[in-house]
Design a protein around this motif. Structure first.
Motif, PDB file in Angstrom:
ATOM      1  N   MET A   1       5.912  -9.636   1.514  1.00 15.09           N
ATOM      2  CA  MET A   1       4.237  -9.725   1.798  1.00 15.09           C
ATOM      3  C   MET A   1       4.180 -10.954   2.063  1.00 15.09           C
ATOM      4  O   MET A   1       4.622 -11.937   1.603  1.00 15.09           O
ATOM      5  N   ASN A   2       3.065 -11.042   3.036  1.00 13.09           N
ATOM      6  CA  ASN A   2       2.724 -12.395   3.373  1.00 13.09           C
ATOM      7  C   ASN A   2       1.618 -12.752   2.389  1.00 13.09           C
ATOM      8  O   ASN A   2       0.805 -12.225   2.164  1.00 13.09           O
ATOM      9  N   PRO A   3       1.810 -14.296   1.621  1.00  9.20           N
ATOM     10  CA  PRO A   3       0.966 -14.526   0.638  1.00  9.20           C
ATOM     11  C   PRO A   3      -0.253 -14.985   1.322  1.00  9.20           C
ATOM     12  O   PRO A   3      -1.487 -15.115   0.613  1.00  9.20           O
ATOM     13  N   SER A   4      -0.552 -15.423   2.614  1.00  7.88           N
ATOM     14  CA  SER A   4      -1.856 -15.575   3.102  1.00  7.88           C
ATOM     15  C   SER A   4      -2.993 -14.371   3.206  1.00  7.88           C
ATOM     16  O   SER A   4      -4.090 -14.640   3.404  1.00  7.88           O
ATOM     17  N   ARG A   5      -2.258 -13.233   3.568  1.00  7.18           N
ATOM     18  CA  ARG A   5      -2.905 -12.146   3.476  1.00  7.18           C
ATOM     19  C   ARG A   5      -3.251 -11.413   2.255  1.00  7.18           C
ATOM     20  O   ARG A   5      -2.093 -11.042   1.431  1.00  7.18           O
ATOM     21  N   PRO A   6      -4.436 -10.690   2.176  1.00  2.00           N
ATOM     22  CA  PRO A   6      -4.218  -9.905   0.827  1.00  2.00           C
ATOM     23  C   PRO A   6      -3.253  -8.434   0.975  1.00  2.00           C
ATOM     24  O   PRO A   6      -2.987  -8.058   1.929  1.00  2.00           O
ATOM     25  N   PRO A   7      -2.919  -8.367  -0.192  1.00  2.00           N
ATOM     26  CA  PRO A   7      -1.835  -6.851  -0.220  1.00  2.00           C
ATOM     27  C   PRO A   7      -2.619  -5.762   0.472  1.00  2.00           C
ATOM     28  O   PRO A   7      -1.953  -5.083   1.326  1.00  2.00           O
ATOM     29  N   THR A   8      -3.866  -5.726   0.418  1.00  5.09           N
ATOM     30  CA  THR A   8      -4.341  -4.404   0.941  1.00  5.09           C
ATOM     31  C   THR A   8      -4.299  -4.638   2.555  1.00  5.09           C
ATOM     32  O   THR A   8      -4.214  -3.159   3.216  1.00  5.09           O
ATOM     33  N   ALA A   9      -4.400  -5.637   3.241  1.00  7.71           N
ATOM     34  CA  ALA A   9      -4.279  -5.805   4.690  1.00  7.71           C
ATOM     35  C   ALA A   9      -2.992  -5.363   5.293  1.00  7.71           C
ATOM     36  O   ALA A   9      -2.827  -4.885   6.190  1.00  7.71           O
ATOM     37  N   ASP A  10      -1.754  -5.684   4.352  1.00  9.61           N
ATOM     38  CA  ASP A  10      -0.458  -5.515   4.851  1.00  9.61           C
ATOM     39  C   ASP A  10      -0.233  -3.861   4.590  1.00  9.61           C
ATOM     40  O   ASP A  10       0.329  -3.123   5.467  1.00  9.61           O
ATOM     41  N   LEU A  11      -0.938  -3.271   3.418  1.00  9.43           N
ATOM     42  CA  LEU A  11      -0.733  -1.807   3.459  1.00  9.43           C
ATOM     43  C   LEU A  11      -1.548  -1.001   4.303  1.00  9.43           C
ATOM     44  O   LEU A  11      -0.857   0.047   4.953  1.00  9.43           O
ATOM     45  N   ARG A  12      -2.844  -1.759   4.810  1.00 14.24           N
ATOM     46  CA  ARG A  12      -3.313  -0.896   6.082  1.00 14.24           C
ATOM     47  C   ARG A  12      -2.587  -0.911   7.162  1.00 14.24           C
ATOM     48  O   ARG A  12      -2.667   0.096   7.821  1.00 14.24           O
ATOM     49  N   ARG A  13      -1.744  -2.185   7.468  1.00 15.18           N
ATOM     50  CA  ARG A  13      -1.417  -2.299   8.475  1.00 15.18           C
ATOM     51  C   ARG A  13      -0.062  -1.130   8.657  1.00 15.18           C
ATOM     52  O   ARG A  13       0.134  -0.468   9.602  1.00 15.18           O
ATOM     53  N   LEU A  14       0.481  -0.997   7.543  1.00 13.21           N
ATOM     54  CA  LEU A  14       1.877  -0.153   7.340  1.00 13.21           C
ATOM     55  C   LEU A  14       1.183   1.273   7.571  1.00 13.21           C
ATOM     56  O   LEU A  14       2.078   2.234   8.138  1.00 13.21           O
ATOM     57  N   LEU A  15       0.072   1.271   6.792  1.00 16.17           N
ATOM     58  CA  LEU A  15      -0.389   2.763   7.170  1.00 16.17           C
ATOM     59  C   LEU A  15      -0.630   3.296   8.477  1.00 16.17           C
ATOM     60  O   LEU A  15      -0.496   4.288   8.965  1.00 16.17           O
ATOM     61  N   ASP A  16      -1.416   2.312   9.110  1.00 13.65           N
ATOM     62  CA  ASP A  16      -1.576   2.687  10.567  1.00 13.65           C
ATOM     63  C   ASP A  16      -0.531   2.791  11.498  1.00 13.65           C
ATOM     64  O   ASP A  16      -0.484   3.622  12.234  1.00 13.65           O
ATOM     65  N   GLU A  17       0.569   2.072  11.143  1.00 12.47           N
ATOM     66  CA  GLU A  17       1.844   2.278  12.086  1.00 12.47           C
ATOM     67  C   GLU A  17       2.286   3.678  11.675  1.00 12.47           C
ATOM     68  O   GLU A  17       2.651   4.032  12.467  1.00 12.47           O
ATOM     69  N   ARG A  18       2.490   3.876  10.508  1.00 14.11           N
ATOM     70  CA  ARG A  18       3.078   5.275  10.062  1.00 14.11           C
ATOM     71  C   ARG A  18       2.285   6.327  10.698  1.00 14.11           C
ATOM     72  O   ARG A  18       2.847   7.209  10.791  1.00 14.11           O
ATOM     73  N   THR A  19       1.018   6.158  10.656  1.00 14.24           N
ATOM     74  CA  THR A  19      -0.218   7.159  11.017  1.00 14.24           C
ATOM     75  C   THR A  19       0.378   7.456  12.458  1.00 14.24           C
ATOM     76  O   THR A  19       0.375   8.451  13.191  1.00 14.24           O
TER      77      THR A  19
END
Length: 150
Positions: A1-19
């Protein structure tokens, strides 16, 4: 995970990619199903046409028996049932005396000349034509009468 971004932003991006991946796969599958359905219908149409085409000599023999008035009641009943069943599969006969000659639907076997004729006309149907749906199975064989040349 990228420490400069909150974990929810990474999860949102992954969710959008998978969707997006899931939507793409679903669209491909839907297209595949539609193509398979079209292919099945096309194969069915071709198979039906082949069976109907193979039965045209039987219909010709029945028509010849009718013309010779050689049909007893039993044969007449068989002919009626056969024609009804073939009609339910979409087989349609065509060709009537007086029809305008159409080389895409008629095969001219004999050509007669008449000064009274205005255009080429089917004057005798030697054997009917048949089609199923919009497809021609056999052209009607006809005698054509037309005006003198020139």
């Amino acid at each position: 995970m990228n420490p400069s971004r909150p974990p929810t932003a990474d999860l949102r991006r992954l969710l959008d990619e998978r969707t997006a991946d899931l939507q793409r796969v679903k669209a491909e599958y839907d297209n595949y199903r539609k193509q398979v359905r079209r292919d099945r219908l096309a194969v069915r149409e071709v198979a039906t046409e082949n069976v109907l085409r193979s039965l045209l000599p039987v219909l010709d023999a029945l028509e010849a028996a009718r013309r010779q008035k050689a049909m007893d009641p039993g044969l007449r009943a068989v002919a009626e049932v056969l024609e009804a069943q073939l009609g339910s599969l979409g087989l349609r006969a065509f060709g009537q005396p007086g029809d305008p000659f159409d080389p895409t639907r008629h095969e001219a076997v004999t050509h007669l000349v008449s000064p009274a004729a205005v255009r080429l006309t089917c004057t005798e149907i030697l054997s009917p034509g048949y089609r199923v749906g919009g497809r021609l199975l056999r052209a009607a064989r006809v005698t054509v009468t037309g005006p003198p040349p020139g």
